[in-house]
Design a protein around this motif. Sequence first.
Motif, PDB file in Angstrom:
ATOM      1  N   PRO A  35       0.797  -1.225   0.000  1.00  0.00           N
ATOM      2  CA  PRO A  35       0.000   0.000   0.000  1.00  0.00           C
ATOM      3  C   PRO A  35       0.833   1.279   0.000  1.00  0.00           C
ATOM      4  CG  PRO A  35       0.100  -0.837   2.218  1.00  0.00           C
ATOM      5  CD  PRO A  35       0.856  -1.817   1.347  1.00  0.00           C
ATOM      6  N   ASN A  36       2.161   1.191   0.093  1.00  0.00           N
ATOM      7  CA  ASN A  36       3.007   2.383   0.122  1.00  0.00           C
ATOM      8  C   ASN A  36       4.085   2.290  -0.949  1.00  0.00           C
ATOM      9  OD1 ASN A  36       1.777   3.517   2.541  1.00  0.00           O
ATOM     10  ND2 ASN A  36       2.763   1.840   3.628  1.00  0.00           N
ATOM     11  N   PRO A  37       3.708   2.404  -2.219  1.00  0.00           N
ATOM     12  CA  PRO A  37       4.721   2.274  -3.266  1.00  0.00           C
ATOM     13  C   PRO A  37       5.796   3.349  -3.152  1.00  0.00           C
ATOM     14  CG  PRO A  37       2.681   3.148  -4.173  1.00  0.00           C
ATOM     15  CD  PRO A  37       2.405   2.776  -2.745  1.00  0.00           C
ATOM     16  N   ALA A  38       7.010   2.986  -3.538  1.00  0.00           N
ATOM     17  CA  ALA A  38       8.131   3.931  -3.464  1.00  0.00           C
ATOM     18  C   ALA A  38       9.113   3.643  -4.596  1.00  0.00           C
ATOM     19  CB  ALA A  38       8.830   3.818  -2.120  1.00  0.00           C
ATOM     20  N   ILE A  39       9.642   4.720  -5.156  1.00  0.00           N
ATOM     21  CA  ILE A  39      10.704   4.638  -6.153  1.00  0.00           C
ATOM     22  C   ILE A  39      12.008   4.857  -5.385  1.00  0.00           C
ATOM     23  CG2 ILE A  39      11.627   5.575  -8.300  1.00  0.00           C
ATOM     24  CD1 ILE A  39       8.847   4.439  -8.699  1.00  0.00           C
ATOM     25  N   LEU A  40      12.858   3.844  -5.364  1.00  0.00           N
ATOM     26  CA  LEU A  40      14.027   3.849  -4.501  1.00  0.00           C
ATOM     27  C   LEU A  40      15.293   3.450  -5.252  1.00  0.00           C
ATOM     28  CD1 LEU A  40      12.443   1.769  -1.584  1.00  0.00           C
ATOM     29  CD2 LEU A  40      12.820   4.232  -1.571  1.00  0.00           C
ATOM     30  N   GLN A  41      16.423   3.759  -4.632  1.00  0.00           N
ATOM     31  CA  GLN A  41      17.707   3.172  -4.997  1.00  0.00           C
ATOM     32  C   GLN A  41      18.238   2.486  -3.754  1.00  0.00           C
ATOM     33  OE1 GLN A  41      20.714   5.577  -7.012  1.00  0.00           O
ATOM     34  NE2 GLN A  41      19.083   6.685  -8.063  1.00  0.00           N
ATOM     35  N   ARG A  42      18.858   1.320  -3.971  1.00  0.00           N
ATOM     36  CA  ARG A  42      19.473   0.567  -2.883  1.00  0.00           C
ATOM     37  C   ARG A  42      20.859   0.136  -3.333  1.00  0.00           C
ATOM     38  NH1 ARG A  42      14.461  -3.542  -2.134  1.00  0.00           N
ATOM     39  NH2 ARG A  42      13.100  -2.118  -0.988  1.00  0.00           N
TER      40      ARG A  42
END
Length: 164
Positions: free
Chosen positions: A149-156
């Motif tokens: 329910p909490n989509p995120a565009i990330l880098q890891r």
Amino acid sequence: MQYSHLIPPRGRVLDVASGAGRNATWLARQGFRVTAVDRDAGALAILANLAPDIETQVCDLEQGGWPYSGKQFDAIVVCRYLHRPMLPELARSLVHGGVLIYETFMQGHEQYGRPKNPEFLLKNNELADVFKLFLKIVAYEEGLLQLPPNPAILQRIAAVRTTA
């Protein structure tokens, strides 16, 4: 958690911008010696009461110099925080063989919520581009990495210091 096996047993870990200490607490439970740093004294006070074995330091990392110059850690963990001038200091603050585990938002995330300010959103491949100069990259991901329910565009990134 996925790359914590790269940290030596009882290793010294710095949790940067730790907030209430979710990562610091988990790392301490795994037997690591953890220092949690954040500018929020209230959050760190709660953490210190819940986990007295975690060293806490109140510090605004965006004001003044890097407070850990001359100190080195077996691992540094940063989750959902970006202050670009600090990035090279993170690499220098690792011992030989030390691991950096870093995750934060990147461009494109603004469609899902905060942060929306480009100063707090990484550009494509930014973590890899910065840290490949200092560290050996073990793993790297970017894109839609957290689903509803909490989509995120990330880098890891998980990277290891291979130079002295």
